[in-house]
Scaffold this motif. Structure first.
Motif, PDB file in Angstrom:
ATOM      1  N   HIS A  63       0.875  -1.177   0.000  1.00  0.00           N
ATOM      2  CA  HIS A  63       0.000   0.000   0.000  1.00  0.00           C
ATOM      3  C   HIS A  63       0.913   1.228   0.000  1.00  0.00           C
ATOM      4  N   SER A  64       0.663   2.214   0.836  1.00  0.00           N
ATOM      5  CA  SER A  64       1.449   3.450   0.760  1.00  0.00           C
ATOM      6  C   SER A  64       1.945   3.938   2.123  1.00  0.00           C
ATOM      7  N   LEU A  65       2.097   3.015   3.068  1.00  0.00           N
ATOM      8  CA  LEU A  65       2.654   3.346   4.376  1.00  0.00           C
ATOM      9  C   LEU A  65       3.186   2.059   4.991  1.00  0.00           C
ATOM     10  N   PRO A  66       3.923   2.125   6.089  1.00  0.00           N
ATOM     11  CA  PRO A  66       4.488   0.901   6.658  1.00  0.00           C
ATOM     12  C   PRO A  66       3.433  -0.079   7.197  1.00  0.00           C
ATOM     13  N   GLU A  67       3.715  -1.350   7.016  1.00  0.00           N
ATOM     14  CA  GLU A  67       2.975  -2.466   7.612  1.00  0.00           C
ATOM     15  C   GLU A  67       1.502  -2.560   7.214  1.00  0.00           C
ATOM     16  N   PRO A  68       1.144  -2.310   5.958  1.00  0.00           N
ATOM     17  CA  PRO A  68      -0.253  -2.555   5.565  1.00  0.00           C
ATOM     18  C   PRO A  68      -0.538  -4.043   5.573  1.00  0.00           C
ATOM     19  N   GLN A  69      -1.723  -4.414   6.023  1.00  0.00           N
ATOM     20  CA  GLN A  69      -2.063  -5.825   6.158  1.00  0.00           C
ATOM     21  C   GLN A  69      -3.430  -6.127   5.546  1.00  0.00           C
ATOM     22  N   ALA A  70      -3.490  -7.196   4.786  1.00  0.00           N
ATOM     23  CA  ALA A  70      -4.770  -7.795   4.434  1.00  0.00           C
ATOM     24  C   ALA A  70      -5.127  -8.776   5.558  1.00  0.00           C
ATOM     25  N   ILE A  71      -6.398  -9.097   5.663  1.00  0.00           N
ATOM     26  CA  ILE A  71      -6.861  -9.933   6.769  1.00  0.00           C
ATOM     27  C   ILE A  71      -7.606 -11.152   6.227  1.00  0.00           C
ATOM     28  N   LYS A  72      -7.191 -12.332   6.681  1.00  0.00           N
ATOM     29  CA  LYS A  72      -7.917 -13.564   6.378  1.00  0.00           C
ATOM     30  C   LYS A  72      -8.649 -13.991   7.635  1.00  0.00           C
ATOM     31  N   ILE A  73      -9.955 -14.155   7.515  1.00  0.00           N
ATOM     32  CA  ILE A  73     -10.783 -14.509   8.663  1.00  0.00           C
ATOM     33  C   ILE A  73     -11.350 -15.911   8.428  1.00  0.00           C
ATOM     34  N   THR A  74     -10.929 -16.848   9.252  1.00  0.00           N
ATOM     35  CA  THR A  74     -11.349 -18.240   9.097  1.00  0.00           C
ATOM     36  C   THR A  74     -12.320 -18.611  10.212  1.00  0.00           C
TER      37      THR A  74
END
Length: 455
Positions: free
Chosen positions: A153-164
């Motif tokens: 993305h455009s800043l430190p530590e962007p995260q997508a999330i997987k929800i199981t």
């Protein structure tokens, strides 16, 4: 029996903000008598009625957030808040809304540091339940198994999330793009997302911001050449305005300044704070030097680079003061130049036009990303090519576009359909997306709205 809370045979997605609009992201996932919130954002200079977004006479408020009363009334069933990254449209409402919820907050170290400072500014700094989560970590939060996945993305530590859950897996992209040359962090890792095919992902809840744009989003690295070219031709002062949270862009700008013999200074508290956070978390290179803003007024014009807040025309920001010749630390003159290393967020056209008009009246050159052949801004969001690739990687059964106006979400859904996704569900804030036991939308399940956090 409360039918507004899902049972063990139900899996729900309920957006309270950010679906049908850009900004104010607040999402709820429901399963087995529990809710999980993903992001808690705000927007700025907006009205409380979405219908007034394009009405110049409508009363606007400095900071606006989604109405969280639905989940506040059910806070005992809320397992936690997961924050994907540190942009204001994802964390800007936390300090206002969290006290009425009281649940744990899960996020990565950089976002946690930004959040702690926001709480401190509000006078809240004891017993904060912020749980720092390492990137690419998996945690059980109530009936949800939550995995943080590195994304660009455009800043430190962007995260997508997987929800199981016991009923299936949901992939929440948050903000993202495919960037193979990011200035900060690791390049986009295709394998993280193709691996999800084994899990037969039930639904992908996906960023729609740039879904009307063909091709692929430009890499952050590409800005270095474009900005460098314009700055190298400048003979007077250079002012660059960009989003304060874009640490990668700040690193690029200060690198250019240091290499071209200019002294770089930050004009704006949000910029100073973000660089401070970056230093503390190890993202700011030690060799990059900044000059205190109080020194800038005494230096020769051709040796100055000012990085200023106010790229969206904010009236109290540094750029507006510079345009009005009202900044305490520096006056601009004929022959100087101002670079907007940003895009115009819809709704901010008029205040930006006013600033540009004042600058041009004073014979100060202006460069905007929309009107120059040089690449001086790279969006952090996916174009159609990025979206198509991600749908191919993950292969979800259902596509749920979010983070966009209706036209953006419809375009996102069309990309998903072309990639063979079986179902595309396009809705709005307050609609209930039912994913199990069957797939459907219940329109206007919750009454949603906006609240003013600051006048």
């Amino acid at each position: 029996m409360d039918t507004s809370i899902p049972n063990s045979q139900q899996l729900w997605f309920l957006p309270l903000g950010g679906t049908g609009e850009i900004g104010m992201n607040m999402n709820l996932y429901g399963h087995s008598h529990s809710w999980l919130m993903v992001d808690c954002g705000a927007t700025f200079q907006s009205p409380l009625d979405p219908k007034d977004d394009d009405n110049p006479r409508a009363k606007t408020y400095s900071v606006v957030a989604p109405d969280a009363s639905f989940i506040e009334a059910r806070k005992d069933s809320l397992c936690g808040i997961v924050l994907t990254h540190a942009h204001e449209d994802h964390i800007g409402a936390v300090t206002a809304i969290w006290p009425s919820l009281g649940c744990p907050i899960y996020t990565t170290p950089f976002t946690a540091e930004v959040l702690r400072r926001k709480f401190y500014q509000k006078g809240m700094y004891e017993n904060l339940p912020i749980v720092e989560v390492a990137q690419n970590t998996t945690l059980d939060i109530g009936p949800f198994t939550v995995s943080w996945l590195d994304i660009t993305h455009s800043l430190p530590e962007p995260q997508a999330i997987k929800i199981t859950t016991a009923l299936g897996t949901i992939f929440h992209t948050a903000d993202w793009k495919i960037d193979r040359q990011p200035v900060l962090g690791k390049p986009f890792n295709k394998q993280l997302f193709t691996d999800m095919q084994k899990e037969k992902v039930l639904a992908m809840v996906c960023d729609s911001t740039n879904s009307l744009k063909p091709g692929y989003s430009v890499s952050e690295k590409a800005c270095e050449k474009g900005l460098g070219n314009i700055i190298s031709r400048a003979r007077g002062r250079v002012v660059v305005s960009c989003f304060a949270s874009n640490v990668a862009r700040l690193i690029t700008l200060v690198t250019i300044a240091n290499q071209s013999g200019r002294y770089a200074a930050l004009f704006g508290r949000s910029l100073e704070n973000m660089v401070s956070v970056a230093r503390r978390c190890g993202y700011w290179p030690d060799e990059l030097k900044l000059t205190h803003r109080r020194h800038i007024g005494y230096l020769p014009a051709h040796e100055i680079m000012i990085i200023a807040t106010g790229s969206q025309g904010e009236p109290r920001a540094a750029l507006n003061k510079l345009a009005n010749n009202e900044h305490r630390d520096c006056d601009l003159e004929e022959g100087d130049c101002v670079i907007f290393s940003s895009i115009v967020i819809p709704g901010n056209e008029k205040p930006i036009e006013k600033i540009i008009s004042r600058l041009k009246e004073r014979k100060i050159a202006v460069f905007q990303s929309e009107h120059t052949s040089e690449i001086i801004h790279a969006s952090g969001h996916p174009n159609q090519g990025d979206l198509s690739d991600m749908y191919e990687y993950v292969q979800p059964k259902v596509a749920i576009p979010v983070h966009g106006e209706q036209k953006h979400m419809i375009a996102n859904a069309e990309v998903a359909k072309l990639q063979g996704v079986q179902k595309q569900l396009v809705g709005k804030n307050g609609d209930l997306f039912m994913l199990k036991p069957s797939v459907a939308i219940k329109r206007k399940f919750v009454s949603t709205g906006r609240i003013a956090l600051e006048k």
